[in-house]
Design an enzyme around this catalytic site. Structure first.
Site, PDB file in Angstrom:
ATOM      1  N   GLY A  30       0.793  -1.214   0.000  1.00  0.00           N
ATOM      2  CA  GLY A  30       0.000   0.000   0.000  1.00  0.00           C
ATOM      3  C   GLY A  30       0.826   1.266   0.000  1.00  0.00           C
ATOM      4  O   GLY A  30       1.795   1.399  -0.735  1.00  0.00           O
ATOM      5  N   SER A  31       0.472   2.177   0.885  1.00  0.00           N
ATOM      6  CA  SER A  31       0.917   3.558   0.816  1.00  0.00           C
ATOM      7  C   SER A  31       2.405   3.743   1.095  1.00  0.00           C
ATOM      8  O   SER A  31       2.984   3.104   1.973  1.00  0.00           O
ATOM      9  CB  SER A  31       0.119   4.396   1.822  1.00  0.00           C
ATOM     10  OG  SER A  31       0.573   5.721   1.837  1.00  0.00           O
TER      11      SER A  31
END
Length: 594
Positions: free
Chosen positions: A64-65
């Site tokens: 993810g981020s």
């Protein structure tokens, strides 16, 4: 004595001991871990509700981020950091967070990579002690002072071991290291070089532009980092854009944001602009006039932007962690590894997508979310979509959801993305290491992961994650023309200033405001909370696979997921229809789903 011990690769040296918390599912620290308590808040993760503070966290990788490094920095400068990190695969986003904490704030934890095969043997272990690259495991804590240290973790940073650099440095690199360009650039080059060594790079390359994700305010440490660079005289050496920040810088007071959050969040944006970055504030820099060309070597952070740049634009960047992005922007030099190189862009996983009829715009974020779960860090080649003709907005939605659930820097779609015009090229003339098939029933399962709210009543319709494009503004305005939202439903759209200006000139802003929508600049849904998210709204609806994943953990709301037209209908009625898209209805009927 230990029950078992093994040797891994030390990514950050140090010693620690504590209870072992194991998972075989990657974790994004941004949206997945509370930076001020250490609680895992990702509602889709098997460790949800567990606290990592003082425990040795073993996970296969991050995902993810890119902001995970910033969340870990906040934990390390507070009281709720894990005692150590053990990874199956080499992990860079979280490791960089530790390196920044060690370099600037003299706080550190050991980080060890053990490889996939050894990692699975950790599943049943309860306690561990780490000494640099050596890990000893215990089923029960030994007698003596161990028990006291399990709950009050003894984690001791070790000095960085001097190594003979494998990285070939130019005269300009040496000038940065010697301090010729100032303290900020010197420290930045040291961090770049340390990461290059960790990644196994043998040289640095020039980059043409940067996009900074570290301007997101995660807590006091993120602002301290940026202001320290400014104090040291930091100035970017390449054109640099800024990701969405944590507030609408011009209107956050009018929106009712608490100054205790709004002021430092705005100050963080100002600090990066003081370093020479452009006032762009968008999580979709590929919508700007400065978007890179095919083959251009760039340094972008922000997970969806990285994936779009590599996959759709055929530019070249890694999934750069927060803080490494600005270090490279200050020096203009990046490690020559991974997706910067031809061989780092080759698909190793082929995924065949079984065809579905009458697709709408909800298909692409759903597929991206599902495929990301299958990939881990592998780059996939998707086959079977050759006749679907996705728009740039479809690929944006796919990439954002894909980047949320995977750790890969890019994807290929046969006959659609530029480096997959032939399957053999995407695969590097080699057979894939793995091959999977996605059935319609698989997508139905992921649909219910995203569209999970029990109540039909909706208090907020959330659009613009990533930021809306001009064409998305046009499509939304067409759906909203002559209508008005329900008085009990808030509808808000986030978009960058440049797109807002164009949408205003085209009349779309007027149409949307007449409908009752609020348009928000500078920030994005992964940073917004109350009161923009109405305190009375317990359920929201979105067309973003990315936000459908993150919202439960970030704002504590249940989520309905659907296409753009369904979002508008829900804004008008105040209730989600609960209907499946036509392309999934038959699958649900066959399974007896409701």
């Amino acid at each position: 004595m230990s029950d078992i011990s093994l040797t891994g690769r030390s990514l950050v040296c140090g010693s620690a001991q504590g209870e072992l918390l194991y998972t075989d599912v990657g974790l994004s620290f941004w949206g997945g871990v509370d930076p001020f308590s250490g609680e895992i808040i990702d509602c889709h993760h098997p460790l949800r509700g567990q606290c990592i503070a003082g425990r040795i966290l073993a996970l296969p990788s991050g995902r993810g981020s890119c902001t995970g490094s910033s969340v870990l920095l906040e934990l390390l400068t507070g009281d709720n950091a894990p005692a150590a990190l053990i990874f199956a695969d080499q992990e860079e986003i979280l490791t960089l967070g530790v390196i920044i904490a060690e370099t600037l704030f003299k706080s550190s934890i050991p980080v060890v990579c053990v490889g996939p095969e050894l990692f699975t043997t950790l599943r049943q272990r309860r306690f561990a002690r780490i000494e640099n690259e050596t890990i000893s495991f215990f089923d029960t804590p030994p007698l003596g002072d161990w028990a006291a240290k399990v709950n009050n973790t003894d984690s001791t940073p070790a000095p960085v071991r001097p190594t003979l650099s494998r990285v070939s440095l130019s005269e300009s690199d040496q000038a940065f290291l010697s301090g010729h360009h100032g303290k900020a650039a010197q420290e930045a080059m040291r961090i770049v070089l340390r990461m290059a060594e960790l990644q196994g790079a043998d040289q640095l390359i020039d980059i043409s532009q940067a996009h900074i994700d570290g301007c997101i305010y995660t807590g006091p440490a993120s602002l301290r980092f940026a202001e320290q660079l400014v104090e040291w005289g930091a100035q970017v050496s390449v054109p640099t854009t800024l990701n969405a920040i944590s507030v609408d810088q011009c209107r956050w007071r009018a929106q009712g944001i608490d100054p205790a959050f709004g002021e430092p969040a705005s100050a963080l944006g100002n600090a990066y602009m003081a370093m020479g970055a452009q006032l762009s504030y968008t999580c979709a820099p590929y919508l700007l006039d400065s978007a890179p060309k095919a083959g251009e070597q760039i340094v972008w952070a922000e997970s969806n932007a990285v994936v779009y740049a590599n996959s759709v634009l055929a530019a070249r960047t890694l999934k750069y962690p927060d803080y490494l992005d600005i270090c490279i922007a200050l020096t203009g030099r990046a490690p020559y590894i991974g997706a910067h190189r031809d061989q780092g862009r080759i698909a190793t996983l082929r995924i065949d997508i079984k065809p579905l009829d009458t697709l709408d715009d909800a298909f692409w974020p759903l597929l991206g979310y599902h495929v990301g779960l299958l990939c881990g860090s592998e780059i996939p080649l998707l086959c079977g979509l050759e006749e679907t003709a996705p728009s740039r907005d479809d690929l944006k939605a796919f990439g954002a959801a894909f980047a949320t659930t995977s750790a890969a820097p890019m994807f290929h779609i046969s006959k659609i993305t530029p480096e997959a015009m032939s399957e053999s090229r995407a695969l590097g003339e080699l057979p894939p290491l793995r091959q999977l098939t996605v059935e319609p029933a698989d997508l139905l399962t992921s649909w219910y992961e995203l569209d999970h709210a029990e109540a039909r009543q909706v208090g907020l319709v959330s659009l613009g994650n990533p930021h809306f494009s001009l064409s998305e503004c046009a499509a939304l305005a067409k759906l909203c023309t002559g209508r008005h939202k329900h008085p009990d439903v808030a509808m808000a759209v986030t978009l960058g200033r440049a797109v807002y200006a164009d949408a205003s000139a085209a009349g779309y802003v007027t149409t949307l405001e007449r409908f009752g929508a609020q348009l928000i600049n500078d920030t994005c849904w992964c940073m917004l909370g109350e009161p923009v998210v109405p305190p009375t709204a317990r359920t929201l609806m979105t067309n973003s696979g990315k936000y459908a994943h993150y919202a439960p953990g970030l704002v504590g709301r249940q989520v309905h997921f659907g296409n753009l037209a369904e979002c508008v209908e829900t804004a008008c009625s105040g209730e989600a229809s609960g209907r499946l898209p036509t392309w999934l209805t038959g699958v649900a009927t066959r399974q007896g789903a409701h």
